[in-house]
Design a protein around this motif. Structure first.
Motif, PDB file in Angstrom:
ATOM      1  N   UNK C 153    -105.864   5.578  -5.730  1.00 45.79           N
ATOM      2  CA  UNK C 153    -105.515   5.732  -6.656  1.00 45.79           C
ATOM      3  C   UNK C 153    -104.553   6.418  -6.888  1.00 45.79           C
ATOM      4  N   UNK C 154    -103.936   7.976  -6.421  1.00 39.61           N
ATOM      5  CA  UNK C 154    -102.676   8.623  -6.203  1.00 39.61           C
ATOM      6  C   UNK C 154    -102.856   9.320  -5.031  1.00 39.61           C
ATOM      7  N   UNK C 227     -93.801   4.632  -6.812  1.00 34.60           N
ATOM      8  CA  UNK C 227     -95.103   3.937  -6.937  1.00 34.60           C
ATOM      9  C   UNK C 227     -94.542   2.685  -6.724  1.00 34.60           C
ATOM     10  N   UNK C 231     -99.121  -0.271  -8.690  1.00 38.05           N
ATOM     11  CA  UNK C 231     -99.747   0.683  -9.654  1.00 38.05           C
ATOM     12  C   UNK C 231     -99.692   2.149  -8.929  1.00 38.05           C
ATOM     13  N   UNK C 232     -99.952   2.059  -7.828  1.00 37.19           N
ATOM     14  CA  UNK C 232    -100.448   3.878  -7.047  1.00 37.19           C
ATOM     15  C   UNK C 232     -99.560   4.776  -7.757  1.00 37.19           C
ATOM     16  N   UNK C 233     -99.234   5.847  -7.636  1.00 34.87           N
ATOM     17  CA  UNK C 233     -98.410   6.651  -7.619  1.00 34.87           C
ATOM     18  C   UNK C 233     -99.011   7.669  -6.841  1.00 34.87           C
TER      19      UNK C 233
ATOM     20  N   UNK D 207     -94.564   7.951 -14.199  1.00 32.14           N
ATOM     21  CA  UNK D 207     -94.780   7.436 -14.764  1.00 32.14           C
ATOM     22  C   UNK D 207     -95.824   7.077 -14.492  1.00 32.14           C
ATOM     23  N   UNK D 211    -105.621   2.261 -13.035  1.00 30.73           N
ATOM     24  CA  UNK D 211    -105.583   1.458 -11.666  1.00 30.73           C
ATOM     25  C   UNK D 211    -107.611   1.240 -11.821  1.00 30.73           C
TER      26      UNK D 211
END
Lengths: 343, 343, 343, 343
Positions: C153-154, C227, C231-233, D207, D211
């Motif tokens: 996810x991040x 990113x 959409x993963x940051x 951002x 997710x």
């Protein structure tokens, strides 16, 4: 007591002693639908009334009112230790089940009288060893019972607080009311846990001291060593001059170790850690954090009600209460005589 | 020895014993310009050669070569304990200063002989208590000496490792070579620190056990309690079944506490913490982390050279080495006899 | 290069640049029997000589001596970034394999030239991203690759130091020598790790600042967000005003999380933690501590030699070096233009 | 409102919304003698009744009953954000002081209406930014205000939880009820703290992503960077996929740093740490642990009552509520447009 069908059954509860411990135990009843606080007794009737307002029921100055009240099935004895035996025995003689605070009594003889009264009246007697119900300690016991760490090599515990100004004037510092200092008052929880994990001990040695608080002949620090017949050692330091609260219990076995640190609240987040012996790997362990509030009081109460219903001995029963006093006294004896005490 | 003008003066050093400790101490010399490793002796001459390649000088199989070498001013005795007395006394009789590993000797009688030899030959004898030179412990001593925590109420220390497979076959497990188990081998550092902070003890009790490692009659765990005439207690657990290395030294006084945790490397980052008693405030303390490598060996060496130059006793002198053995033996005696030992 | 049969084969090594990084990398060779430091070059020839004394071989003032030396198979380029391209390309043109420090070059164009030179000469080029070889980070990658935490996810990373007085006068603060500040110098390791875990990024934004150190136009702090197309940051803070060293990398996925904290030494004990998502349980995770010294340099060297032998791209190859520069530059561009950079 | 002589004066309180927040705020009143909960309103009248039983007063289904009740001086608006403006403005138009939950409103326009209503009616409007009243954060502010760490270089905050199954069906996931995801719901506290420490920001980038939780177009993760005109950066990660709760706020200045970790309860023990820059010393800092329960709610209430009495703006006033929404919206705008937002 047939009505005790489940822990949520309709049962009437009486509390003798509306001080610190009564105030902790009373609110727990609200979590058990059907449990009802009928009456609270305290010679300082105003604090009994305060507790009644919060937790329900009526207040009285006379503890005998609780003993004699037919609506009360279970009595919690939350008074200083010198009153435990008379109140508990009277309650049991009236057919009440009794949860009595630790230390169970002032002497082993008194504790034996209480156990006899329970047997004679076919009621359940439990000693308020709530620590067995702390989530980290329960987790530790589960891990140990499942064999994760193998046979125990040693157990260590440090349990301490810093007291508060005026401690020397509290009833806890009055040798007419109590029969021991910090070890009897708080360290006894650890002694009960030692017995839970290791069973019987055969030799005890230790030193007590009274250096900071003006409470002599009671101790403000006790260092105690307990050895089983197999040679396993449990070490306890119980302190009233530990300026930052600590509870730390460590159990090391042939295959690994278990550590419980903290009890929540003023003792910091309760954590249980499990590590396995691994000679050729970096150190590794797993930790569970119990960040919520202290639910040991409700878990203990649930166990007590279950034991009553199932007509079995509860965890932390009268005998456990008796033995913890015997071991505590052995530490005192060793410190004063300079000899290891053999049991 | 007039040439020992400063710690960086030209001095010749000989090392007897090229094992673990010799290997730790030899490289330190490079930090002191003028210090020169002249010769390393080990009956396993190949490891003496290895050390010579790294640290300088020549290798020999005969320790007497070092004693007799006129270019050598200072001898480090890094052999097993049963050889300490003969090698150290011989070196001192040849006018060499001696830094001898802990335990200083196998018996108090041997230690006394070593002290006599130092006096007789007017040389400096130091026992390898490097822990006094660890940065966290030095910081603790400074804090304590400045009165920050007031009079001591108690001291606690847990010092443990997990051993390694085959430990029972090492010389450390051979009762002909050593005179004690884990307490004599490693715990003795803590005993020396107890004396450093608290001075003399008057009563000792304790339990030892041998449950995991097949090293009986040597102990793999020792629990020892030391009490001063004033009633202050120092508690030590020294362990060879502590599966995750730990060094934790805690000193609690009337006004606050000092904690040293870790020794760097396998014991984790070394930290010194100072907290002050404050009944009405949230718990608060300050911590210094010593994240770099272990410089206790070079600090100890510097202290030794300074003591030689200044013709004074070094920190951790022969007498300290003697007393630590005496206290260790008292723990063994108490555990086996079941009586507190009075000194 | 046929002689590179194993990582312990007889190979000749040359080091260009005997400063901090050369000094870290040279001693590693002793762990690989057969590896031989042939020559060290530095325009400050005295530090080249010092390194030669410790690590072997001869010293030279001229880096071209290394390029032209037929006994040298592998060259480590440990000079400031502005010299990387010329030295590395020359070495590769002479058939040497090259391990070049990060950042691989001053510009992406230079990095591309280096990659071309490697292909053209059929030699191996590696960028000195040693962090991929830190034990905690390797453990994290293993956990991640085995699916333990599911889809990411991040990712968060904080990597910072406090600099040292006079930093503004070091070559690291000279815009003629370097092409970026703290992000390019140290943060680039984290950017490389982001790519290792998440692959390509499609959008970059960030802010840089220069508030404490007098090094403008270079930054002393950079905050960067990356990113992916999904959409993963990944979030990075790279700091030169972090007064207590920190390295903290956190990877959160659908099913759990991985945290690497510390890098040993001045960054504190390196630890890798794994936790699994569990909505109805107390928080629980397992931690491995890597208490020993930093072995990332030798692990990286082993990987490099293995890649050469196996004629494959090494971990952290030239392309990885190139991409990390591209991403770093994108952060600078975003901070100055006020627009998210799309790749 | 003349009767508001002190925080313990007789004042009547009404609560609109008996859910999570109403349930947290209501019990606080008992700590202020004279404060009386007159009425609680909730369209789910049964939970209003439950709260009334615990905290006092009567229950109603109609929020207008509270607005119109002459015995009520102060109204707490604890409903979802879409109802804040209508309820708060109505209450203020009836002369009530209002403490409204965060986010203050759904839009900046609504927030401005609320501020106008407060001015027009000469009543006090406070936004429920209780974090300013957490003991660790208050301590941080005191340290900062006293100049201990000098001018700020950067601020970092990570604030996250893991949600709970079914989150996507809660009102917090309904875009008709809320105007933002996790950043607007929880991260806004950190944004308010950023403003408290750093004042106004001039540039915002960031951002957001969605997710894990099925709550699109709301975000489950937001990464936001805020830059002041001076160039100071504040970085925030607000997360709904942080499987182990965390609150960590770090403020670094020219001379040192302040860290607040934990908020008690599910976020772990709240700690405030202060470290000073010291280039030539080992890392050192001091830590205060706030082990007790969360008293931020009562501290916030006390501040609100004091502000009313002293006819001054409270900490965390309407304007603070407005600005936090404006900054949150700027993050959303930057994430979707790919441009840094300039204010």
């Amino acid at each position: 007591m047939n009505k005790l069908g489940t822990v949520n059954s309709d049962i009437g509860v009486g509390i003798i002693g509306a001080g610190l411990q009564g105030g902790r135990r009373a609110p727990v009843l609200k979590q058990f639908p059907g449990n009802k606080l009928v009456m609270t007794a305290d010679i300082r009737v105003e604090i009994a009334q305060q507790l009644a307002e919060i937790a329900g029921g009526v207040a009285t100055k006379r503890w005998e009112d609780i003993i004699e009240n037919p609506d009360i099935d279970v009595v919690m004895v939350c008074t200083p230790p010198n009153l435990h035996v008379i109140m508990s025995v009277a309650a049991m003689n009236h057919g009440k089940h009794v949860l009595c605070e630790k230390p169970l009594a002032q002497t082993t003889k008194e504790a034996e009288e209480m156990i006899s009264a329970a047997r004679r009246n076919k009621v359940t007697l439990k000693c308020g060893f709530n620590h067995r119900h702390h989530p980290g300690i329960k987790k530790a016991k589960e891990w140990f019972d499942s064999g994760t760490i193998g046979e125990i090599d040693f157990v260590r515990c440090v349990y301490g607080i810093g007291g508060r100004p005026g401690y020397e004037k509290e009833w806890r510092a009055n040798p007419n009311i109590v029969s021991g200092g910090q070890l009897m008052e708080q360290g006894i929880h650890a002694i009960d846990l030692f017995r839970w994990f290791l069973g019987d001990f055969s030799e005890i040695t230790g030193f007590t001291s009274t250096l900071y608080w003006d409470i002599d002949p009671l101790e403000d620090n006790a260092f105690a060593l307990f050895r089983t017949a197999k040679g396993q050692v449990a070490s306890l330091h119980s302190s009233l001059t530990q300026w930052k609260n600590v509870f730390n219990l460590e159990i090391f076995g042939h295959e690994g170790y278990i550590i419980v640190d903290g009890l929540g609240g003023g003792y910091g987040t309760e954590k249980a850690t499990l590590g396995k012996k691994a000679f050729f790997e970096p150190f590794k362990d797993e930790t569970t954090e119990f960040r919520g509030g202290d639910d040991s009081w409700s878990e203990e109460w649930k166990e007590f009600l279950s034991a009553i219903r199932e007509k079995r001995e509860p965890l932390g029963n009268g005998f456990d209460g008796l033995e913890a006093i015997r071991l505590t006294n052995a530490v005192y004896q060793s410190s004063s005589t300079g000899s290891t005490v053999k049991l």
